[in-house]
Structure formats: structure tokens, C-alpha cells
Write a protein that holds these residues in place. Structure first.
Motif, PDB file in Angstrom:
ATOM      1  N   VAL A 197      53.122  57.480  58.632  1.00 61.03           N
ATOM      2  CA  VAL A 197      52.089  57.965  57.712  1.00 61.03           C
ATOM      3  C   VAL A 197      52.515  57.727  56.267  1.00 61.03           C
ATOM      4  N   MET A 198      53.748  58.043  55.946  1.00 59.55           N
ATOM      5  CA  MET A 198      54.227  57.871  54.572  1.00 59.55           C
ATOM      6  C   MET A 198      54.346  56.389  54.214  1.00 59.55           C
ATOM      7  N   ARG A 199      54.686  55.549  55.199  1.00 63.10           N
ATOM      8  CA  ARG A 199      54.747  54.105  54.943  1.00 63.10           C
ATOM      9  C   ARG A 199      53.366  53.564  54.562  1.00 63.10           C
ATOM     10  N   VAL A 200      52.348  53.969  55.313  1.00 62.81           N
ATOM     11  CA  VAL A 200      50.989  53.513  55.029  1.00 62.81           C
ATOM     12  C   VAL A 200      50.472  54.150  53.736  1.00 62.81           C
ATOM     13  N   ASP A 201      50.900  55.370  53.465  1.00 58.44           N
ATOM     14  CA  ASP A 201      50.550  56.004  52.197  1.00 58.44           C
ATOM     15  C   ASP A 201      51.053  55.157  51.027  1.00 58.44           C
ATOM     16  N   GLY A 202      52.244  54.608  51.181  1.00 57.49           N
ATOM     17  CA  GLY A 202      52.785  53.728  50.137  1.00 57.49           C
ATOM     18  C   GLY A 202      51.960  52.459  49.970  1.00 57.49           C
ATOM     19  N   ILE A 203      51.467  51.902  51.088  1.00 58.97           N
ATOM     20  CA  ILE A 203      50.613  50.714  51.028  1.00 58.97           C
ATOM     21  C   ILE A 203      49.329  51.015  50.270  1.00 58.97           C
ATOM     22  N   LEU A 204      48.738  52.184  50.532  1.00 57.85           N
ATOM     23  CA  LEU A 204      47.507  52.578  49.846  1.00 57.85           C
ATOM     24  C   LEU A 204      47.752  52.789  48.357  1.00 57.85           C
ATOM     25  N   GLN A 205      48.859  53.432  48.016  1.00 57.12           N
ATOM     26  CA  GLN A 205      49.188  53.643  46.610  1.00 57.12           C
ATOM     27  C   GLN A 205      49.427  52.313  45.898  1.00 57.12           C
ATOM     28  N   GLU A 206      50.092  51.388  46.579  1.00 55.59           N
ATOM     29  CA  GLU A 206      50.364  50.074  45.986  1.00 55.59           C
ATOM     30  C   GLU A 206      49.064  49.316  45.722  1.00 55.59           C
ATOM     31  N   ALA A 207      48.123  49.400  46.679  1.00 53.34           N
ATOM     32  CA  ALA A 207      46.832  48.731  46.497  1.00 53.34           C
ATOM     33  C   ALA A 207      46.074  49.332  45.327  1.00 53.34           C
ATOM     34  N   ALA A 208      46.097  50.662  45.221  1.00 61.71           N
ATOM     35  CA  ALA A 208      45.404  51.324  44.114  1.00 61.71           C
ATOM     36  C   ALA A 208      46.026  50.957  42.777  1.00 61.71           C
ATOM     37  N   ALA A 209      47.354  50.848  42.746  1.00 63.90           N
ATOM     38  CA  ALA A 209      48.049  50.510  41.490  1.00 63.90           C
ATOM     39  C   ALA A 209      47.811  49.062  41.075  1.00 63.90           C
ATOM     40  N   SER A 210      47.424  48.194  42.026  1.00 66.60           N
ATOM     41  CA  SER A 210      47.219  46.779  41.710  1.00 66.60           C
ATOM     42  C   SER A 210      45.877  46.509  41.048  1.00 66.60           C
ATOM     43  N   ILE A 211      45.019  47.529  40.988  1.00 66.56           N
ATOM     44  CA  ILE A 211      43.692  47.353  40.410  1.00 66.56           C
ATOM     45  C   ILE A 211      43.701  47.822  38.963  1.00 66.56           C
ATOM     46  N   PRO A 212      43.455  46.923  38.007  1.00 66.27           N
ATOM     47  CA  PRO A 212      43.410  47.337  36.604  1.00 66.27           C
ATOM     48  C   PRO A 212      42.150  48.148  36.327  1.00 66.27           C
ATOM     49  N   PRO A 213      42.179  49.047  35.343  1.00 70.77           N
ATOM     50  CA  PRO A 213      40.987  49.847  35.023  1.00 70.77           C
ATOM     51  C   PRO A 213      39.908  48.980  34.375  1.00 70.77           C
ATOM     52  N   PHE A 214      38.656  49.282  34.695  1.00 69.54           N
ATOM     53  CA  PHE A 214      37.536  48.565  34.097  1.00 69.54           C
ATOM     54  C   PHE A 214      36.617  49.581  33.416  1.00 69.54           C
ATOM     55  N   PRO A 215      36.927  49.939  32.199  1.00 71.16           N
ATOM     56  CA  PRO A 215      36.134  50.997  31.548  1.00 71.16           C
ATOM     57  C   PRO A 215      34.683  50.613  31.321  1.00 71.16           C
ATOM     58  N   GLN A 216      34.381  49.301  31.308  1.00 75.30           N
ATOM     59  CA  GLN A 216      33.017  48.872  31.006  1.00 75.30           C
ATOM     60  C   GLN A 216      32.101  48.879  32.215  1.00 75.30           C
ATOM     61  N   VAL A 217      32.639  49.087  33.428  1.00 78.79           N
ATOM     62  CA  VAL A 217      31.807  49.082  34.635  1.00 78.79           C
ATOM     63  C   VAL A 217      32.025  50.388  35.397  1.00 78.79           C
ATOM     64  N   ILE A 218      31.088  51.308  35.265  1.00 79.85           N
ATOM     65  CA  ILE A 218      31.277  52.658  35.789  1.00 79.85           C
ATOM     66  C   ILE A 218      31.190  52.690  37.308  1.00 79.85           C
ATOM     67  N   MET A 219      30.135  52.096  37.874  1.00 75.21           N
ATOM     68  CA  MET A 219      29.900  52.221  39.307  1.00 75.21           C
ATOM     69  C   MET A 219      31.018  51.598  40.143  1.00 75.21           C
ATOM     70  N   PRO A 220      31.469  50.374  39.834  1.00 76.05           N
ATOM     71  CA  PRO A 220      32.594  49.826  40.610  1.00 76.05           C
ATOM     72  C   PRO A 220      33.843  50.693  40.519  1.00 76.05           C
ATOM     73  N   ARG A 221      34.089  51.282  39.343  1.00 77.44           N
ATOM     74  CA  ARG A 221      35.267  52.133  39.193  1.00 77.44           C
ATOM     75  C   ARG A 221      35.157  53.383  40.068  1.00 77.44           C
ATOM     76  N   LEU A 222      33.964  53.970  40.116  1.00 73.34           N
ATOM     77  CA  LEU A 222      33.756  55.138  40.962  1.00 73.34           C
ATOM     78  C   LEU A 222      33.884  54.777  42.437  1.00 73.34           C
ATOM     79  N   PHE A 223      33.357  53.622  42.811  1.00 70.98           N
ATOM     80  CA  PHE A 223      33.432  53.202  44.210  1.00 70.98           C
ATOM     81  C   PHE A 223      34.879  52.993  44.637  1.00 70.98           C
ATOM     82  N   LEU A 224      35.678  52.355  43.780  1.00 69.53           N
ATOM     83  CA  LEU A 224      37.084  52.122  44.121  1.00 69.53           C
ATOM     84  C   LEU A 224      37.840  53.443  44.226  1.00 69.53           C
TER      85      LEU A 224
END
Length: 356
Positions: free
Chosen positions: A202-229
């Protein structure tokens, strides 16, 4: 098949069109008309034989059927299976670099289409409570490049290098969703397995999810895609850690599962915050009113899951306070307060059920 693709594009446009009340009935008739013509074109074009425009038309048709249903529907899942099998029959699951006859333009379009197929599988299969149909070992198609549509065309001899992920392009949203949903697929594989997994897994996969989330740069100009992610990340955290809401330790200061409960609770609160924001901003006059069609049954299903996560956390909290309530007055008061909240929530649920 080209005509079927055209009809599917028109139908999708009808589904996302802003209308006045007087136009709703006319627009609904248009959707029914084009939806019927799509199916007729697929049959006349012998879609099972594959060929140009077949997969694109089927993808659009599955999206239309999904958008027309306000709740989870197994028929959409069956249609998705058809889409996946067509895609694999046409070789989209293999990277275009394996096939010299595919041009750079065609190859990149195939990567984008396969990313769309992967996302549909993860989202809809999870909504139906079923394992995903495309396991990681079945495909090797690489991620699309971060390019604008104007960066290459049918005459391109080679694809240009991918732009930095900090640069907003036509394909950055697809790349971001693909990365998050690839991690969600790993979460689903673990949680859907018939054999129980260890907490280390569980913790190994948790790390994979955190890594994927960290790989996405913020997009302040597009609200809906940011909320969906953000919604997708919370979804993965809840799915991964919610089973540990039921476990508690006699000593809260020495609880090996405390991380999971905190993550699950924080994710549930974060998801409900997104629900509140969408509820306000998709109303007439809101910033996301024109994007209200993006709030689908999948998102609503996860909002319900988040609500249940909060309730389970309160139930666990109550059991802890009740074990401590033999002596301290504050513990007794806390247990009574949480019990009152849960009782009120139960009454609210019953009234909602009777109203519906």
C-alpha cells in the motif's frame, strides 16, 4: 465511417451547447437524431473490420452514451470493452516506433488516442467496481509529447522535441491526466486483487501516486482541468487507504495505520471542497457554468465515496472516545457529540432518500 465521425462530433457539440429553456427540447431531438445516425454509420461501415476513423468514432460514441447517463450504467462499460478491443485489434497498444510504415504525425495521433482509451478504462471500470481491462503488461505505447497542434503536421519528417511541462500546450492536459490515471490504474490493480496485499505494498503504491501528482505542474489559467486532476489524486488516496478507516489502536499515539487514516480523511475533505466549489461555480453566472457538463457520474460517485469516508472516520473517532470515556468528562462529552453528529447525518440521509 468519416460521416459517422462527423455525426459524432456534431452530437458532442450539441451535448456541450448552452441553451435557453425553449431550445432544450429541440436540442434533445438533435442529440437523439445524431446518436442514431452514428450507430447506423458504424453498422454500415462494418466497424468490426476496423479501418480509418473507426476508433475515433467509437470513442466519441462511448463518450456520448456516458454523458447522456446521470448514473453509472453497465451498458457504457460494455461499450468501453468494445472500444478497447478495437484499439488493441488495430495495434494502438504498441508504440508506433515498432512500425516503420507509420508516419511521425500518425504515430503521435495514435499515442494520443491510446492515452484516451487508457483513461476511459481506468475511470469507467473503477466506477463499475470492476478491475480495469488493460493491464500494464499489455501495452508499451509511450506518452504523447508536449506539443501544440501547430508544431507538426502530416508532412513532418520527424517530431519536434517535447516542450517543457511548464509550458501550456494543446496536449499538456492529456499528458497530465494520463500520468495521474496510470497511477490510479496501479492503485486499482492493488485494491481489486483477489488476494490481500501487505501494508508495505500500500505504501509503495502510495509513493507512485504521490510521484505522479508531483510530476504535474500547476496550471493557474485552467480551473476545470486543475480541479479534475486534484479530484483524481484524492480518488486514488481514498481507494488506497479507506480500508484502514476500520482499524484503530488502543493507543492512538502508537498507531501504525494513522498515516492512512489521515490521508483518507484529508482526501475526503479535499474532495468535498471540490464538490462545493463546483456546485457554486457551475451555476448560472459561475466561472465554470459553460463547463458544467464535465461534472459527470464518475465525479459524483467519488463525492459520495468521500462523504462515506468522513462518516467512517467519525465512527472510528467515536469508538476511540467511548473507550476513553470511563473516567474523563471531556472524553464522554466528545463521544456524545460525535454520536449526535452521526445521528443527525443518518436522519439527513433518510430524508434525502425519501425526497429522491
Amino acid at each position: 465511417m468519416w460521416i459517422g465521425l462527423l455525426f459524432s462530433m456534431i452530437c458532442l457539440a450539441c451535448l456541450t451547447t448552452d441553451t435557453f429553456d425553449a431550445e432544450v427540447e429541440h436540442l434533445s431531438l438533435q442529440i437523439v437524431f445524431y446518436r442514431e445516425k452514428i450507430v447506423q454509420c458504424l453498422v454500415l461501415g462494418e466497424y468490426t473490420r476496423t479501418g480509418p476513423y473507426v476508433l475515433q468514432t467509437v470513442i466519441n460514441y462511448v463518450c456520448i452514451e456516458f454523458c447522456l447517463r446521470t448514473d453509472a450504467d453497465q451498458d457504457t462499460w460494455y461499450l468501453l470493452a468494445l472500444e478497447i478491443n478495437l484499439a488493441m485489434r488495430m495495434g494502438y497498444h504498441r508504440d508506433p516506433s515498432h512500425f516503420p510504415g507509420i508516419s511521425p504525425f500518425q504515430g503521435e495521433m495514435r499515442r494520443r488516442l491510446w492515452a484516451t482509451v487508457l483513461m476511459g478504462d481506468t475511470l469507467v471500470s473503477n466506477q463499475m467496481g470492476m478491475p480495469r481491462m488493460i493491464s500494464d503488461w499489455k501495452w508499451d505505447t509511450t506518452e504523447p509529447r508536449n506539443l501544440n497542434d501547430t508544431d507538426f503536421d502530416e508532412q513532418s519528417i520527424d517530431l519536434p522535441a517535447s516542450r517543457p511541462l511548464t509550458e501550456y500546450t494543446n496536449s499538456i492536459g492529456l499528458i497530465a491526466r494520463r500520468r495521474i490515471l496510470a497511477a490510479l490504474g496501479t492503485v486499482a490493480d492493488l485494491t481489486d486483487a483477489v488476494k490481500p496485499c501487505s501494508y508495505a505494498d500500500v505504501m509503495r503504491v502510495d509513493g507512485i501516486l504521490q510521484e505522479a501528482a508531483a510530476s504535474i505542474p500547476p496550471f493557474p489559467q485552467v480551473i476545470m482541468p486543475r480541479l479534475f486532476l486534484g479530484h483524481m489524486v484524492y480518488k486514488g488516496q481514498i481507494a488506497l487507504h479507506r480500508r484502514f478507516l476500520y482499524t484503530s489502536s488502543a493507543n492512538p499515539d502508537d498507531d501504525p495505520m494513522s498515516y492512512s487514516r489521515k490521508v483518507c480523511l484529508d482526501a475526503s475533505l479535499g474532495m468535498l471542497s471540490i464538490q462545493h466549489m463546483l456546485d457554486e461555480e457551475t451555476c448560472p453566472g459561475g466561472q465554470l457554468y459553460t463547463m458544467r457538463f464535465r461534472v459527470t457520474s464518475i465525479m459524483n460517485h467519488q463525492f459520495l465515496t468521500a462523504t462515506m469516508g468522513i462518516r467512517e472516520s467519525l465512527q472510528t473517532c467515536r469508538s476511540i472516545w467511548m473507550r476513553r470515556s470511563s473516567t474523563p468528562k471531556e472524553a464522554t462529552k466528545a463521544a456524545e457529540t460525535v454520536s449526535f453528529v452521526l445521528a443527525k447525518a443518518g436522519d439527513s440521509d433518510k430524508s434525502n432518500l425519501s425526497f429522491n
